[in-house]
Scaffold this active site. Sequence first.
Site, PDB file in Angstrom:
ATOM      1  N   ASP A 134       0.818  -1.207   0.000  1.00 18.34           N
ATOM      2  CA  ASP A 134       0.000   0.000   0.000  1.00 18.34           C
ATOM      3  C   ASP A 134       0.854   1.261   0.000  1.00 18.34           C
ATOM      4  O   ASP A 134       2.075   1.208   0.145  1.00 18.34           O
ATOM      5  CB  ASP A 134      -0.942   0.004   1.209  1.00 18.34           C
ATOM      6  CG  ASP A 134      -0.288  -0.568   2.467  1.00 18.34           C
ATOM      7  OD1 ASP A 134       0.906  -0.287   2.691  1.00 18.34           O
ATOM      8  OD2 ASP A 134      -0.958  -1.296   3.211  1.00 18.34           O
ATOM      9  N   ASP A 156      -8.647  -3.869  13.805  1.00 23.49           N
ATOM     10  CA  ASP A 156      -9.991  -4.184  13.303  1.00 23.49           C
ATOM     11  C   ASP A 156      -9.970  -5.293  12.252  1.00 23.49           C
ATOM     12  O   ASP A 156     -10.956  -5.538  11.565  1.00 23.49           O
ATOM     13  CB  ASP A 156     -10.668  -2.939  12.736  1.00 23.49           C
ATOM     14  CG  ASP A 156      -9.894  -2.311  11.576  1.00 23.49           C
ATOM     15  OD1 ASP A 156      -8.837  -2.864  11.181  1.00 23.49           O
ATOM     16  OD2 ASP A 156     -10.324  -1.254  11.069  1.00 23.49           O
ATOM     17  N   HIS A 181      -8.167  -5.531   9.478  1.00 28.07           N
ATOM     18  CA  HIS A 181      -7.931  -5.205   8.067  1.00 28.07           C
ATOM     19  C   HIS A 181      -6.562  -5.702   7.630  1.00 28.07           C
ATOM     20  O   HIS A 181      -5.598  -5.665   8.381  1.00 28.07           O
ATOM     21  CB  HIS A 181      -8.086  -3.696   7.804  1.00 28.07           C
ATOM     22  CG  HIS A 181      -6.981  -2.843   8.361  1.00 28.07           C
ATOM     23  ND1 HIS A 181      -7.133  -2.067   9.487  1.00 28.07           N
ATOM     24  CD2 HIS A 181      -5.722  -2.625   7.929  1.00 28.07           C
ATOM     25  CE1 HIS A 181      -6.010  -1.412   9.728  1.00 28.07           C
ATOM     26  NE2 HIS A 181      -5.133  -1.737   8.801  1.00 28.07           N
ATOM     27  N   GLU A 186     -10.150  -2.041   4.652  1.00 28.12           N
ATOM     28  CA  GLU A 186     -10.868  -1.763   5.886  1.00 28.12           C
ATOM     29  C   GLU A 186     -12.136  -2.618   5.992  1.00 28.12           C
ATOM     30  O   GLU A 186     -12.572  -3.227   5.013  1.00 28.12           O
ATOM     31  CB  GLU A 186     -11.234  -0.280   5.931  1.00 28.12           C
ATOM     32  CG  GLU A 186     -10.048   0.676   5.806  1.00 28.12           C
ATOM     33  CD  GLU A 186      -9.228   0.792   7.090  1.00 28.12           C
ATOM     34  OE1 GLU A 186      -9.312  -0.112   7.942  1.00 28.12           O
ATOM     35  OE2 GLU A 186      -8.491   1.778   7.238  1.00 28.12           O
TER      36      GLU A 186
END
Length: 383
Positions: A72, A141, A143, A148
């Site tokens: 990313d 979370d 991801h 996400e």
Amino acid sequence: MRLIIRDDPKAVAYYTANYVRQRINEFKPTRKRPFVLGLPTGSTPVEVYWHLVDYYKRGEISFRHVITFSMDEYVGLPRSHPESYCAFMRRHLYDHINLRPENVHMLDGNADDLAAECQRYEDKIKEVGGIELFLGGIGPDGHIAFNEPGSSLESVTRVKTLAYETVLANARFFGGDVNKVPKLALTVGVGTVRAAREVLLIITGAHKAVALAKCIEEGVNHMWTVSVVQLHPSAMIVCDEDATLELHVKTVRYFKSIEQVQEQLIGRQHIGLKGSISKLASSDPSGSFGSGVLPPVASAATNGSSSSDASQSSADQDEDGDGDGSVSSQQFSDDEYGDAAPAAAPAASTPSASNIVADSSSDTHGVRVDDSIAPAAPVGNPF
């Protein structure tokens, strides 16, 4: 899916780096048949990269025929910015190993056409034959990359809006100011990760324990994108004890017992690096193999064998005719891959086998052989 549990983040980093080293050496990459490696950013893989640099400097691995794809990049952050993922990868890995510049692939968050940049990235991955091993981390979370919660499990490289929780978590890299954290990023998709021939995830810390539990003990769910590894035919998670705090006790015992069964009843010499089994071990006079009797499940720190690193003695091959040859898993000269190793950084700040892991001897799968706790690694960027 394999779940490897180790005592702490340092043991996790050592196991992971050793696994990557052995996978590349076992693959014996050449110019015509390179090893394609997907790499993550963030704090979790930093010590893995330090180990890989150390292996390179010690002549135990070459990256000359390795192609890398970063996961990313922030949108709108200059590549020269110290917190860009381009700068991150150079600082912690790329500037210290013999990767060819043309083999390094990173997303351009400043491209005029972000959609076209994402498509270019996907096309390049296909052009080189796909990703052999995707190394990744996750967020609290769940991801993976910047996929996400709510991301499509078939998604490919694209622009994503970062969740507020992710922005808060990354604020520590921007002086604690959430206003300085970019709110958009380019990221490989969940489908891009799934398309890799092998996926290896690193999960450490109690703050990621819920995400690990969702991934291991519950079903596939786009709100926990890491859970998609359940569907992958060759996936492995390496975690520390803290990350298992939300798992059921029987789940932890089950995965630890798998390693012990392999040690006691099958024999590590009959187990491939990716966990494939060739045959059962025969009983020896002591009855330790094939006896059908297992001692109590040991802790993660004592699951290792006492054998030393298995040397892969295959001779270098020269499939591409360029005189480089592929890399054996042990020593080779700088001439064999055409460029000299980078100059070592000052001893006080350069990570080495002695200051990252107390005893780096291991069995063929990167399991530490002693019960000692590794000393603290240098704080901050060691280069």
